[in-house]
Every structure is written in C-alpha cells, then in structure tokens.
Scaffold this motif. Sequence first.
Motif, PDB file in Angstrom:
ATOM      1  N   ASP A 163       0.839  -1.194   0.000  1.00 16.94           N
ATOM      2  CA  ASP A 163       0.000   0.000   0.000  1.00 16.94           C
ATOM      3  C   ASP A 163       0.878   1.250   0.000  1.00 16.94           C
ATOM      4  OD1 ASP A 163      -3.257   0.150   1.088  1.00 16.94           O
ATOM      5  OD2 ASP A 163      -2.127   2.021   0.900  1.00 16.94           O
ATOM      6  N   VAL A 164       0.335   2.349  -0.548  1.00 13.76           N
ATOM      7  CA  VAL A 164       1.035   3.638  -0.450  1.00 13.76           C
ATOM      8  C   VAL A 164       0.928   4.199   0.962  1.00 13.76           C
ATOM      9  CG1 VAL A 164       0.976   4.464  -2.843  1.00 13.76           C
ATOM     10  CG2 VAL A 164      -1.034   4.779  -1.387  1.00 13.76           C
ATOM     11  N   ASP A 172       3.265   1.437  -4.642  1.00 11.31           N
ATOM     12  CA  ASP A 172       2.380   2.306  -5.405  1.00 11.31           C
ATOM     13  C   ASP A 172       2.049   1.548  -6.683  1.00 11.31           C
ATOM     14  OD1 ASP A 172       1.109   4.107  -7.065  1.00 11.31           O
ATOM     15  OD2 ASP A 172       2.418   5.780  -6.558  1.00 11.31           O
ATOM     16  N   THR A 201       0.569   2.173  -9.285  1.00  9.05           N
ATOM     17  CA  THR A 201       0.624   2.868 -10.574  1.00  9.05           C
ATOM     18  C   THR A 201       2.059   2.990 -11.104  1.00  9.05           C
ATOM     19  OG1 THR A 201       0.803   5.076  -9.601  1.00  9.05           O
ATOM     20  CG2 THR A 201      -1.426   4.236  -9.983  1.00  9.05           C
ATOM     21  N   LYS A 202       3.033   2.567 -10.292  1.00  6.96           N
ATOM     22  CA  LYS A 202       4.442   2.734 -10.675  1.00  6.96           C
ATOM     23  C   LYS A 202       5.106   1.371 -10.890  1.00  6.96           C
ATOM     24  CE  LYS A 202       4.815   7.328  -9.568  1.00  6.96           C
ATOM     25  NZ  LYS A 202       3.572   7.561  -8.939  1.00  6.96           N
ATOM     26  N   SER A 245       7.894   0.350  -8.543  1.00  2.00           N
ATOM     27  CA  SER A 245       7.417  -0.003  -7.212  1.00  2.00           C
ATOM     28  C   SER A 245       6.971  -1.467  -7.174  1.00  2.00           C
ATOM     29  CB  SER A 245       6.253   0.939  -6.848  1.00  2.00           C
ATOM     30  OG  SER A 245       5.824   0.720  -5.538  1.00  2.00           O
TER      31      SER A 245
END
Length: 126
Positions: free
Chosen positions: A36-37, A62, A64-65, A68
């Motif tokens: 989790d972020v 993250d 979306t990355k 990560s």
Amino acid sequence: MRLRNKVALITGGAVGIGAEIAKRFAGGRAQVVIGDVNVVEARTTSESIRRSGGSARSVPLDVTKEESWKEALDGIRTAEGRLDVLVNNAGITTDFHHRDAAGGLRTHHGGQCPGVFLGIKHALPS
Ligand SMILES: NC(=O)c1ccc[n+]([C@@H]2O[C@H](COP(=O)([O-])OP(=O)(O)OC[C@H]3O[C@@H](n4cnc5c(N)ncnc54)[C@H](O)[C@@H]3O)[C@@H](O)[C@H]2O)c1
C-alpha cells in the motif's frame, strides 16, 4: 478457503475492503503481505493481524508505478520465496458527480487500470 501457507499480496490492504481481505486470508492461514502507499496504516493492519495470531507484514507499494511493483515483488520472492496469490484491490474512489468527464476519466483510468495491469504483468511467473 484453501489458503494455508499461500503467500498472498493484497494491494490496498491498509484499510477498507483490502484490510478485511487481508484479515480473512490470514484467518485462513495464508502468509499475507499488504502492499500500500499508506505505509503507516499498512503497518498498523499487519500488526493487528499478527496480534490475532496471523502471519502478515507490509511493503510500500504504489500500484501505478512499475518500479514499485518490481521492488515489492523482488522483496517478496526473496523473503517469502514465492508469490502464490495476488489480490489486485488497490484503487481510488471516483467522484462521478463533481468532475468534468475528461478529467474524471483520466483520474479514474490513471488510478485503476495501470495498477491492475502492472500487477498481473509482474506477478505472473516469467
Ligand atoms: N467501496 C466500494 O463501494 C467499492 C465499490 C466498487 C469498487 N471498489 C473498489 O474496491 C477497492 C477497495 O475499495 P475501498 O472502499 O476499500 O477503498 P479505500 O479507499 O477504503 O481503500 C483503498 C486502499 O488502496 C490504497 N491505495 C490507493 N491508491 C493506491 C496506489 N496507487 N497504490 C497502492 N495502494 C493504493 C489506499 O491507501 C487504501 O489503503 C478499490 O479499488 C475501489 O475502487 C470499491
């Protein structure tokens, strides 16, 4: 659920639906990893699972990355030895009432779709 000893990554597992999934998986004796972020809440939820006798830890992620994902999954494959289950839960809640259509679409797709795609891409065995 046949989860005993399965290594399961729950994205967005710090709070909400993901946290409940993490608790249910841990109750089924899975080895839960919360990605989790929100690293603070992710740690709190993992600690709570461990206090209840389950197996859980958290990793910064993250969805979306792409970098990560690579870091998180490399870490899991090193620490746990493998990944058996990916729950692609992380996402954002879209406010459909107060956005212009183009901006809303960008936010919705930018927040949801890349994470699911990247998760499947990197979780699948190569
Ligand atoms: N609650 C609903 O009614 C509902 C309905 C349909 C779909 N969903 C979807 O279910 C999922 C969980 O919903 P929820 O209500 O528990 O949401 P929530 O907002 O309570 O929790 C979402 C979690 O995802 C994390 N997160 C957000 N962006 C992230 C990112 N880029 N990388 C990693 N973690 C990230 C947040 O930190 C949080 O821990 C979401 O994908 C949501 O879109 C929810």
